[in-house]
Design a protein around this motif. Sequence first.
Motif, PDB file in Angstrom:
ATOM      1  N   ASP A 172      10.166  59.909   6.921  1.00 21.59           N
ATOM      2  CA  ASP A 172       9.421  60.416   5.771  1.00 21.59           C
ATOM      3  C   ASP A 172       7.944  60.462   6.140  1.00 21.59           C
ATOM      4  N   LEU A 173       7.106  60.889   5.199  1.00 22.47           N
ATOM      5  CA  LEU A 173       5.693  61.095   5.515  1.00 22.47           C
ATOM      6  C   LEU A 173       4.967  59.788   5.805  1.00 22.47           C
ATOM      7  N   GLU A 174       5.460  58.694   5.268  1.00 24.10           N
ATOM      8  CA  GLU A 174       4.823  57.402   5.538  1.00 24.10           C
ATOM      9  C   GLU A 174       5.366  56.743   6.802  1.00 24.10           C
ATOM     10  N   HIS A 175       6.470  57.271   7.298  1.00 22.35           N
ATOM     11  CA  HIS A 175       7.047  56.814   8.577  1.00 22.35           C
ATOM     12  C   HIS A 175       7.375  58.073   9.378  1.00 22.35           C
ATOM     13  N   LEU A 176       6.324  58.783   9.722  1.00 20.78           N
ATOM     14  CA  LEU A 176       6.481  60.116  10.303  1.00 20.78           C
ATOM     15  C   LEU A 176       6.852  60.049  11.776  1.00 20.78           C
ATOM     16  N   PRO A 177       7.981  60.631  12.159  1.00 19.33           N
ATOM     17  CA  PRO A 177       8.325  60.694  13.581  1.00 19.33           C
ATOM     18  C   PRO A 177       7.456  61.743  14.290  1.00 19.33           C
ATOM     19  N   GLU A 178       7.590  61.805  15.591  1.00 18.28           N
ATOM     20  CA  GLU A 178       6.854  62.812  16.346  1.00 18.28           C
ATOM     21  C   GLU A 178       7.322  64.214  15.956  1.00 18.28           C
ATOM     22  N   LEU A 179       6.385  65.121  15.750  1.00 16.29           N
ATOM     23  CA  LEU A 179       6.742  66.499  15.442  1.00 16.29           C
ATOM     24  C   LEU A 179       7.063  67.237  16.742  1.00 16.29           C
ATOM     25  N   PRO A 180       8.048  68.118  16.727  1.00 16.74           N
ATOM     26  CA  PRO A 180       8.348  68.904  17.935  1.00 16.74           C
ATOM     27  C   PRO A 180       7.121  69.694  18.400  1.00 16.74           C
ATOM     28  N   GLU A 181       6.805  69.593  19.665  1.00 21.73           N
ATOM     29  CA  GLU A 181       5.609  70.237  20.202  1.00 21.73           C
ATOM     30  C   GLU A 181       5.641  71.755  20.056  1.00 21.73           C
ATOM     31  N   ASP A 182       6.836  72.336  20.039  1.00 23.34           N
ATOM     32  CA  ASP A 182       6.948  73.790  19.974  1.00 23.34           C
ATOM     33  C   ASP A 182       7.130  74.307  18.549  1.00 23.34           C
ATOM     34  N   THR A 183       6.715  73.515  17.545  1.00 24.12           N
ATOM     35  CA  THR A 183       6.786  73.957  16.153  1.00 24.12           C
ATOM     36  C   THR A 183       5.836  75.133  15.934  1.00 24.12           C
ATOM     37  N   ASP A 184       6.364  76.205  15.354  1.00 23.17           N
ATOM     38  CA  ASP A 184       5.550  77.394  15.061  1.00 23.17           C
ATOM     39  C   ASP A 184       5.071  77.440  13.617  1.00 23.17           C
ATOM     40  N   LEU A 185       5.951  77.040  12.691  1.00 20.60           N
ATOM     41  CA  LEU A 185       5.648  77.108  11.264  1.00 20.60           C
ATOM     42  C   LEU A 185       5.900  75.743  10.636  1.00 20.60           C
ATOM     43  N   LEU A 186       4.970  75.296   9.791  1.00 17.15           N
ATOM     44  CA  LEU A 186       5.137  74.023   9.119  1.00 17.15           C
ATOM     45  C   LEU A 186       5.007  74.247   7.616  1.00 17.15           C
ATOM     46  N   PHE A 187       6.045  73.877   6.876  1.00 13.70           N
ATOM     47  CA  PHE A 187       6.061  74.049   5.423  1.00 13.70           C
ATOM     48  C   PHE A 187       6.046  72.673   4.762  1.00 13.70           C
ATOM     49  N   HIS A 188       4.999  72.399   4.005  1.00 21.60           N
ATOM     50  CA  HIS A 188       4.913  71.097   3.338  1.00 21.60           C
ATOM     51  C   HIS A 188       5.219  71.250   1.857  1.00 21.60           C
ATOM     52  N   LEU A 189       6.412  70.760   1.459  1.00 21.12           N
ATOM     53  CA  LEU A 189       6.850  70.823   0.072  1.00 21.12           C
ATOM     54  C   LEU A 189       7.030  69.447  -0.545  1.00 21.12           C
ATOM     55  N   ALA A 190       7.007  68.395   0.262  1.00 18.50           N
ATOM     56  CA  ALA A 190       7.283  67.050  -0.244  1.00 18.50           C
ATOM     57  C   ALA A 190       6.205  66.601  -1.219  1.00 18.50           C
ATOM     58  N   GLY A 191       6.618  65.795  -2.184  1.00 27.85           N
ATOM     59  CA  GLY A 191       5.686  65.266  -3.177  1.00 27.85           C
ATOM     60  C   GLY A 191       6.442  64.861  -4.415  1.00 27.85           C
ATOM     61  N   VAL A 192       5.711  64.448  -5.450  1.00 23.42           N
ATOM     62  CA  VAL A 192       6.340  64.053  -6.712  1.00 23.42           C
ATOM     63  C   VAL A 192       5.708  64.823  -7.864  1.00 23.42           C
ATOM     64  N   THR A 193       6.526  65.186  -8.847  1.00 20.09           N
ATOM     65  CA  THR A 193       6.016  65.813 -10.070  1.00 20.09           C
ATOM     66  C   THR A 193       5.914  64.790 -11.197  1.00 20.09           C
ATOM     67  N   LYS A 194       6.609  63.667 -11.053  1.00 17.63           N
ATOM     68  CA  LYS A 194       6.569  62.593 -12.045  1.00 17.63           C
ATOM     69  C   LYS A 194       6.696  61.265 -11.315  1.00 17.63           C
ATOM     70  N   ALA A 195       6.105  60.223 -11.879  1.00 18.72           N
ATOM     71  CA  ALA A 195       6.122  58.907 -11.231  1.00 18.72           C
ATOM     72  C   ALA A 195       5.932  57.819 -12.277  1.00 18.72           C
TER      73      ALA A 195
END
Length: 333
Positions: free
Chosen positions: A60-83
Amino acid sequence: MLESVMKAFITGSTGFVGTHLVSLLQREPSVKKVICLVRSPSKARERLGSFGKVELLPGDLEHLPELPEDTDLLFHLAGVTKALARDDYERFNSLSLIPLLERASTLRNLKRFVLVSSLAAAGPSQPGRPLDEEAVPNPVSLYGRSKRSGELRALSYAERLPLTILRPPSVYGEWDTDFPVTFRMLKRGLALNLVYGSSERRVSLISADDLSRAILHFAFLPLRSGEIFHLGEPREYLWNEVEEAVFRFFHVNRPFRLTLPKPLGYGAALFASLGERLSGQAKIFSLHKLPELLQPCWTSPWQKAAKTGFLTRDSFPERVQTLLAWYVQRGWL
């Protein structure tokens, strides 16, 4: 189009919109692999179904693994609408972005980082004056302020990575768990509003399918880093249009309409928030979300996005009939 084959990385892939985006990417010939950051691979398999070119990356974002070096597109959708906790909005919608941005800025092949924010980051509009991208943001809720904070963190990296920020309005579609709360009430014949009646409230809407198309559309455009785009269907809706569409589906002929004054609205939200604490589950109606519900208008123009060639395909009054049938079939309504 950028390249014939690309690798995409997605956060929030098992969420409501993420599920739709993964489905679209599965059918997109220019994307050869879709890497999904997931907390639970077993739950992800249940939600995402047939894998095809999808690869699950535990973390997860707080325990982020290494991102693949050959990543071309990154889409960030994670988050919360209520908490439940006030600090969780900032934690999950803004602070968690820092390691992702830092690592994304080192990816040599990265063509586009698409941050899916929210119209809540810009704030409410006024009757007859939809809020455009040039307006000074004025978020009114903890959620909206945390989404704006996330935008600002991302914009601080705009010179280090190719960034595009999208601000969708309220999103509807299969797998959403927020709209069904309202749909269930309307099914029973109750139209409940706060301060403003349903004939006064105006909203912009977009389907999850159209939002997914927009995410992919803007990923392929050679835009200046840091550009922000508001999204939505090419018309705004009176809230009673939403209500009437649901009433028609469930054959509600004599609905009961009730508009609560602000003091009663606060009382209801306080009661709902106490229920949250007892159940340990965050709800879409609470003291945290009340400031959004007290606004008469959440509308935004779509013309800037249209100038890039993006137009929505769905129309809420037409799409909602099949959507309600989907919920009924699965026992959600």
